[in-house]
Design a protein around this motif. Structure first.
Motif, mmCIF file in Angstrom:
data_model
loop_
_atom_site.group_PDB
_atom_site.id
_atom_site.type_symbol
_atom_site.label_atom_id
_atom_site.label_comp_id
_atom_site.label_asym_id
_atom_site.label_seq_id
_atom_site.Cartn_x
_atom_site.Cartn_y
_atom_site.Cartn_z
ATOM 1 N N ASN A 57 114.776 -32.619 20.096
ATOM 2 C CA ASN A 57 115.680 -32.313 20.256
ATOM 3 C C ASN A 57 116.117 -31.357 20.474
ATOM 4 N N TYR A 58 116.605 -30.696 19.017
ATOM 5 C CA TYR A 58 117.367 -30.532 17.808
ATOM 6 C C TYR A 58 116.589 -29.102 17.648
ATOM 7 N N ALA A 59 115.303 -28.796 17.538
ATOM 8 C CA ALA A 59 114.812 -27.174 17.851
ATOM 9 C C ALA A 59 114.963 -26.836 19.202
ATOM 10 N N ARG A 60 114.823 -28.227 19.990
ATOM 11 C CA ARG A 60 115.114 -27.637 21.217
ATOM 12 C C ARG A 60 116.652 -27.158 21.955
ATOM 13 N N ALA A 61 117.704 -27.453 21.185
ATOM 14 C CA ALA A 61 119.164 -27.171 21.564
ATOM 15 C C ALA A 61 119.153 -26.071 20.129
ATOM 16 N N TRP A 62 118.718 -25.759 19.472
ATOM 17 C CA TRP A 62 119.172 -24.540 18.506
ATOM 18 C C TRP A 62 118.620 -23.150 18.707
ATOM 19 N N VAL A 63 117.027 -23.359 19.776
ATOM 20 C CA VAL A 63 117.113 -22.125 20.227
ATOM 21 C C VAL A 63 116.481 -22.500 20.879
ATOM 22 N N ASN A 64 116.435 -22.881 22.467
ATOM 23 C CA ASN A 64 115.814 -22.610 23.838
ATOM 24 C C ASN A 64 117.897 -23.230 24.198
ATOM 25 N N CYS A 65 118.159 -23.034 23.691
ATOM 26 C CA CYS A 65 119.808 -23.316 24.414
ATOM 27 C C CYS A 65 120.485 -22.630 23.448
ATOM 28 N N ARG A 66 119.926 -21.637 22.854
ATOM 29 C CA ARG A 66 120.707 -20.989 22.089
ATOM 30 C C ARG A 66 121.996 -21.205 21.487
ATOM 31 N N ALA A 243 118.846 -33.219 23.997
ATOM 32 C CA ALA A 243 119.712 -32.089 23.431
ATOM 33 C C ALA A 243 120.941 -31.976 23.737
ATOM 34 N N LEU A 244 120.977 -32.640 24.699
ATOM 35 C CA LEU A 244 122.242 -32.797 24.507
ATOM 36 C C LEU A 244 123.349 -33.674 23.473
ATOM 37 N N ALA A 245 122.261 -34.012 23.684
ATOM 38 C CA ALA A 245 123.577 -35.421 22.179
ATOM 39 C C ALA A 245 122.656 -34.621 20.711
ATOM 40 N N ALA A 246 121.680 -33.946 20.543
ATOM 41 C CA ALA A 246 120.883 -32.986 19.342
ATOM 42 C C ALA A 246 122.415 -32.085 18.830
ATOM 43 N N GLY A 247 122.831 -31.405 20.673
ATOM 44 C CA GLY A 247 124.010 -30.021 20.255
ATOM 45 C C GLY A 247 124.997 -30.739 19.660
ATOM 46 N N ALA A 248 125.466 -32.182 20.395
ATOM 47 C CA ALA A 248 126.516 -32.455 19.958
ATOM 48 C C ALA A 248 126.540 -32.908 18.391
ATOM 49 N N ILE A 249 126.076 -33.490 17.917
ATOM 50 C CA ILE A 249 125.683 -33.606 16.204
ATOM 51 C C ILE A 249 125.550 -32.075 15.712
ATOM 52 N N ILE A 250 125.512 -30.956 15.968
ATOM 53 C CA ILE A 250 124.798 -30.055 15.312
ATOM 54 C C ILE A 250 126.340 -29.234 15.504
ATOM 55 N N ALA A 251 127.213 -29.955 16.526
ATOM 56 C CA ALA A 251 129.192 -29.235 16.835
ATOM 57 C C ALA A 251 130.170 -30.256 15.379
ATOM 58 N N MET A 252 129.481 -31.473 15.360
ATOM 59 C CA MET A 252 129.891 -32.434 14.671
ATOM 60 C C MET A 252 129.739 -31.769 12.972
ATOM 61 N N SER A 253 128.628 -31.336 12.980
ATOM 62 C CA SER A 253 128.416 -31.295 11.580
ATOM 63 C C SER A 253 128.730 -31.072 10.586
ATOM 64 N N ILE A 254 129.803 -29.339 11.087
ATOM 65 C CA ILE A 254 130.612 -28.658 10.349
ATOM 66 C C ILE A 254 132.034 -29.253 10.117
ATOM 67 N N PRO A 255 132.484 -29.717 10.596
ATOM 68 C CA PRO A 255 133.467 -30.353 10.295
ATOM 69 C C PRO A 255 133.345 -32.135 9.402
ATOM 70 N N VAL A 256 132.536 -32.756 10.545
ATOM 71 C CA VAL A 256 132.274 -33.800 9.151
ATOM 72 C C VAL A 256 131.350 -33.872 7.907
ATOM 73 N N ALA A 257 130.627 -32.004 7.343
ATOM 74 C CA ALA A 257 131.244 -31.496 5.867
ATOM 75 C C ALA A 257 132.115 -31.075 5.544
ATOM 76 N N LEU A 258 132.907 -30.683 6.979
ATOM 77 C CA LEU A 258 134.330 -29.234 6.013
ATOM 78 C C LEU A 258 135.400 -30.510 5.318
ATOM 79 N N PHE A 259 135.142 -32.036 5.901
ATOM 80 C CA PHE A 259 136.245 -32.919 5.601
ATOM 81 C C PHE A 259 135.787 -34.142 4.183
ATOM 82 N N ALA A 260 134.448 -34.266 4.473
ATOM 83 C CA ALA A 260 133.815 -34.606 3.267
ATOM 84 C C ALA A 260 134.185 -34.082 1.679
ATOM 85 N N TYR A 261 133.236 -32.515 2.269
ATOM 86 C CA TYR A 261 134.379 -31.952 0.810
ATOM 87 C C TYR A 261 135.504 -31.563 0.284
ATOM 88 N N LEU A 262 135.741 -31.407 1.178
ATOM 89 C CA LEU A 262 137.965 -31.469 1.574
ATOM 90 C C LEU A 262 138.279 -32.332 0.968
#
Length: 277
Positions: A57-66, A243-262
């Protein structure tokens, strides 16, 4: 002793547990859905642990869904907008904190009142303005809107951070030969780093999650941001939930990583901004 233990459970532990359940269960279910095969997502009985686990699902969201393109667009818009938001917030916050001028109270009130204006009310006027400027379909329109709506709150936040820095330090730097501008650059800005990090984090999250104006102003799929990409993954007759759930996790990854680091900077910055203001 029993009374204290009971108060601790009912006043602290139980509310925190309920809040964590309310916040974490949807995230857990999204992760589980993103790791299931498409045919197993709606299959009865429902499995709370994916078996087998798949990352297709992550590969499909990242590649096929642009999503690679949407991710780059969101990052570009967020970084540029946050830079100018923080720059304006520092200047406005410094002016409100250090200078006493006629109308400063009215200006503060206006900044606060801007936060009460529903964004949807300004959609048509802003669309007409950007259409005449030839900015419809371009990321610059979203960047300008995000800067406009984000800097008032962040300016007020920055005012509190700067108010917590003693002005005597700037005076000492000026006595040693610094101009006011150099005193700000060499004395205030280094001490303002926790506040800048806090402001940048909040501004980044606001820009990263911007949906309404992006949906209205970006009519070219090559310029879609992640929130618009998630919306476009919902078809008219079918939805690829994996794919939609995978896209949501990708969208959350940056804010979560940002707040965890900062996190340490956020705690320091918020506590510093609460001292004065």
């Amino acid at each position: 002793m029993k009374t204290k233990m009971r108060d601790k459970i009912f006043l602290r532990c139980l509310p925190l547990a309920l809040i964590n359940v309310f916040v974490l269960v949807p995230i857990f279910w999204t992760v589980v859905t993103s790791l299931k095969e498409e045919g197993d997502i709606l299959k009865k009985p429902i499995r709370y642990i994916p078996d087998p686990v798949t990352f297709s699902n992550y590969a499909r969201a990242w590649v096929n869904c642009r999503f690679d393109r949407y991710f780059f667009n969101s990052m570009k818009v967020s970084v540029i907008a946050v830079f100018f938001i923080v720059l304006i917030a520092v200047m406005a916050g410094y002016a409100l904190s250090r200078f006493r001028f006629k109308g400063s109270g009215v200006f503060m009130l206006l900044l606060l009142c801007i936060q009460f204006i529903p964004h949807a009310v300004l959609l048509i006027p802003l669309f007409n303005i950007f259409h005449r400027l030839g900015l419809i379909g371009k990321p610059l329109s979203v960047i300008l809107v995000c800067i406009t709506f984000q800097f008032p709150f962040n300016s007020i936040l920055m005012r509190g951070f700067i108010g917590g820095i003693p002005y005597t330090l700037e005076e000492a730097a000026q006595i040693d030969g610094c101009s006011r501008l150099m005193a700000v650059i060499k004395v205030v800005l280094p001490m303002l780093i926790p506040g800048i990090v806090t402001t940048s984090a909040f501004a980044f999250i606001g820009v990263w999650n911007e949906f309404l104006f992006s949906m209205m102003f970006l009519n070219d799929s090559a310029n879609y941001t992640i929130p618009i990409g998630l919306k476009m993954m919902q078809g008219e007759y079918n939805i690829s939930y994996g794919a939609l759930a995978a896209g949501a996790i990708i969208a959350m990854s940056i804010p979560v990583a940002l707040f965890a680091y900062l996190q340490k900077y956020l705690v320091t910055g918020l506590s510093a901004g609460a001292v004065k203001g």
